[in-house]
Design an enzyme around this catalytic site. Structure first.
Site, PDB file in Angstrom:
ATOM      1  N   TYR A 142      -5.726   3.286  15.443  1.00 21.57           N
ATOM      2  CA  TYR A 142      -6.354   3.195  14.123  1.00 21.57           C
ATOM      3  C   TYR A 142      -6.552   4.565  13.481  1.00 21.57           C
ATOM      4  O   TYR A 142      -6.582   4.661  12.252  1.00 21.57           O
ATOM      5  CB  TYR A 142      -7.664   2.397  14.215  1.00 21.57           C
ATOM      6  CG  TYR A 142      -7.371   0.927  14.416  1.00 21.57           C
ATOM      7  CD1 TYR A 142      -6.974   0.128  13.344  1.00 21.57           C
ATOM      8  CD2 TYR A 142      -7.408   0.364  15.675  1.00 21.57           C
ATOM      9  CE1 TYR A 142      -6.645  -1.196  13.527  1.00 21.57           C
ATOM     10  CE2 TYR A 142      -7.080  -0.968  15.875  1.00 21.57           C
ATOM     11  CZ  TYR A 142      -6.696  -1.744  14.801  1.00 21.57           C
ATOM     12  OH  TYR A 142      -6.359  -3.067  14.983  1.00 21.57           O
TER      13      TYR A 142
ATOM     14  N   GLN B  87      -6.750  -8.989   2.593  1.00 16.98           N
ATOM     15  CA  GLN B  87      -6.562  -8.949   4.041  1.00 16.98           C
ATOM     16  C   GLN B  87      -6.271  -7.527   4.504  1.00 16.98           C
ATOM     17  O   GLN B  87      -6.244  -7.270   5.714  1.00 16.98           O
ATOM     18  CB  GLN B  87      -5.391  -9.861   4.424  1.00 16.98           C
ATOM     19  CG  GLN B  87      -5.609 -11.330   4.129  1.00 16.98           C
ATOM     20  CD  GLN B  87      -4.342 -12.139   4.345  1.00 16.98           C
ATOM     21  OE1 GLN B  87      -3.487 -12.219   3.468  1.00 16.98           O
ATOM     22  NE2 GLN B  87      -4.206 -12.734   5.511  1.00 16.98           N
ATOM     23  N   ASN B  88      -6.052  -6.628   3.561  1.00 13.23           N
ATOM     24  CA  ASN B  88      -5.673  -5.260   3.894  1.00 13.23           C
ATOM     25  C   ASN B  88      -6.887  -4.418   4.270  1.00 13.23           C
ATOM     26  O   ASN B  88      -7.967  -4.586   3.705  1.00 13.23           O
ATOM     27  CB  ASN B  88      -4.943  -4.621   2.713  1.00 13.23           C
ATOM     28  CG  ASN B  88      -3.690  -5.383   2.345  1.00 13.23           C
ATOM     29  OD1 ASN B  88      -3.099  -6.070   3.173  1.00 13.23           O
ATOM     30  ND2 ASN B  88      -3.287  -5.290   1.087  1.00 13.23           N
TER      31      ASN B  88
ATOM     32  N   ASP C  58      -6.679  -1.015   4.146  1.00 15.93           N
ATOM     33  CA  ASP C  58      -6.586   0.252   3.423  1.00 15.93           C
ATOM     34  C   ASP C  58      -7.506   0.220   2.206  1.00 15.93           C
ATOM     35  O   ASP C  58      -8.128  -0.795   1.909  1.00 15.93           O
ATOM     36  CB  ASP C  58      -5.137   0.523   3.000  1.00 15.93           C
ATOM     37  CG  ASP C  58      -4.573  -0.573   2.097  1.00 15.93           C
ATOM     38  OD1 ASP C  58      -5.113  -0.764   0.988  1.00 15.93           O
ATOM     39  OD2 ASP C  58      -3.595  -1.244   2.490  1.00 15.93           O
TER      40      ASP C  58
ATOM     41  N   HIS D 100     -10.891  -8.437   6.405  1.00 21.32           N
ATOM     42  CA  HIS D 100     -10.466  -7.995   7.731  1.00 21.32           C
ATOM     43  C   HIS D 100     -10.984  -6.600   8.087  1.00 21.32           C
ATOM     44  O   HIS D 100     -10.488  -5.978   9.028  1.00 21.32           O
ATOM     45  CB  HIS D 100      -8.939  -8.033   7.844  1.00 21.32           C
ATOM     46  CG  HIS D 100      -8.389  -9.427   7.881  1.00 21.32           C
ATOM     47  ND1 HIS D 100      -7.070  -9.727   7.605  1.00 21.32           N
ATOM     48  CD2 HIS D 100      -8.989 -10.622   8.138  1.00 21.32           C
ATOM     49  CE1 HIS D 100      -6.881 -11.040   7.707  1.00 21.32           C
ATOM     50  NE2 HIS D 100      -8.036 -11.596   8.019  1.00 21.32           N
TER      51      HIS D 100
ATOM     52  N   GLY E 152       1.535 -10.942  -2.127  1.00 22.25           N
ATOM     53  CA  GLY E 152       2.021 -10.197  -0.969  1.00 22.25           C
ATOM     54  C   GLY E 152       1.500 -10.692   0.354  1.00 22.25           C
ATOM     55  O   GLY E 152       1.320  -9.904   1.280  1.00 22.25           O
ATOM     56  N   THR E 153       1.273 -12.008   0.468  1.00 18.98           N
ATOM     57  CA  THR E 153       0.767 -12.569   1.725  1.00 18.98           C
ATOM     58  C   THR E 153       1.860 -13.371   2.417  1.00 18.98           C
ATOM     59  O   THR E 153       2.713 -13.979   1.767  1.00 18.98           O
ATOM     60  CB  THR E 153      -0.450 -13.473   1.477  1.00 18.98           C
ATOM     61  OG1 THR E 153      -0.057 -14.601   0.692  1.00 18.98           O
ATOM     62  CG2 THR E 153      -1.549 -12.710   0.755  1.00 18.98           C
ATOM     63  N   SER E 154       1.796 -13.415   3.743  1.00 17.99           N
ATOM     64  CA  SER E 154       2.822 -14.114   4.517  1.00 17.99           C
ATOM     65  C   SER E 154       2.538 -15.604   4.642  1.00 17.99           C
ATOM     66  O   SER E 154       3.450 -16.394   4.879  1.00 17.99           O
ATOM     67  CB  SER E 154       2.917 -13.508   5.920  1.00 17.99           C
ATOM     68  OG  SER E 154       1.729 -13.780   6.661  1.00 17.99           O
TER      69      SER E 154
END
Length: 230
Positions: free
Chosen positions: A53, A88-89, A91, A106, A172-174
């Site tokens: 990390y 969900q990022n 950053d 997250h 931009g999500t899976s």
């Protein structure tokens, strides 16, 4: 007034140079998820996890917001209704792009967490294993990241926002990671218009009323422009 709820995933940060799980040559490709993204992995080898990390944090600090992040900040500023941004990022590119209110479900790379008392504090550079918590004094610091098997942050607030959404957008999500992958179904159940903006169809693309495919830096500003014109 229209209430807009937006979920963003790794795809929105990819154009800023931050890798996703699926990148063949990224940081994730060099590590097993079980080793660096689970509580069990941290218990086995905390130094490996902290180092991982620290590397991700260094990458994120060099990255700059792209046109998609900036467009969403513009939407937050100019839209007359509520805009709830869930990411969900881990950053801080949404913040770098000017977004004021971001729910990091997250966790965040620039934060440390005391696993004894849940106190959090900012991390500017590298973490060390066994850092002391400034609140309770325990030497139980860990990255403030929601690992696999742990409960995401802010779920009650997220569910409330979804129940009031007129528009739900996933960018931009899976569609592979739950509970986030289930947000579209929840929003639809409450009557929201749902839209996916993605480089390619997600695993839950069939749940969306509308889709726009292409680079986030192109599709998101165009979508925001359309919203602000209505």
């Amino acid at each position: 007034m229209t209430n807009i709820v937006i979920l963003t995933g790794a795809g929105i940060s990819a154009e800023s140079g931050l890798g996703t799980f699926r990148d063949a040559d990224g940081l994730w490709a060099k590590h097993n998820i079980e080793d660096v993204a689970t509580p069990e992995g941290f218990a086995r080898n905390p130094q490996l996890v902290v180092d991982f990390y620290n590397m991700r944090r260094a990458e994120a600090q060099k990255a700059q917001a792209n046109a998609a992040h900036i467009a969403l900040a513009e939407l937050e500023t100019l839209h007359t209704g509520a805009v709830t941004l869930i990411t969900q990022n881990v950053d801080d590119l949404h913040e770098k792009g000017g977004m004021q209110n971001v729910l990091h479900m997250h966790g965040q790379l620039n934060s440390a967490l005391c696993s004894s008392c849940d106190h959090r504090w900012p991390v500017a550079r590298d973490m060390q294993v066994g850092e002391t918590c400034g609140d309770c004094g325990a030497r139980t610091a860990r990255p403030d990241i929601v690992w696999f098997g742990e409960m995401p942050y802010g779920m009650e607030r997220i569910e409330t926002a979804l129940s009031k959404a007129d528009v739900f957008a996933a960018i931009g999500t899976s569609g592979n990671v739950y509970p986030a992958a289930g947000f579209v179904q929840m929003a639809k159940a409450y009557g929201a218009h749902t839209i996916e903006l993605n480089l390619e169809p997600s695993a839950v693309v069939s749940q969306f009323d509308e889709t726009r495919f292409g680079k986030a830096s192109e599709t998101v500003p165009a979508w925001v422009h359309d919203l602000l014109q209505t």
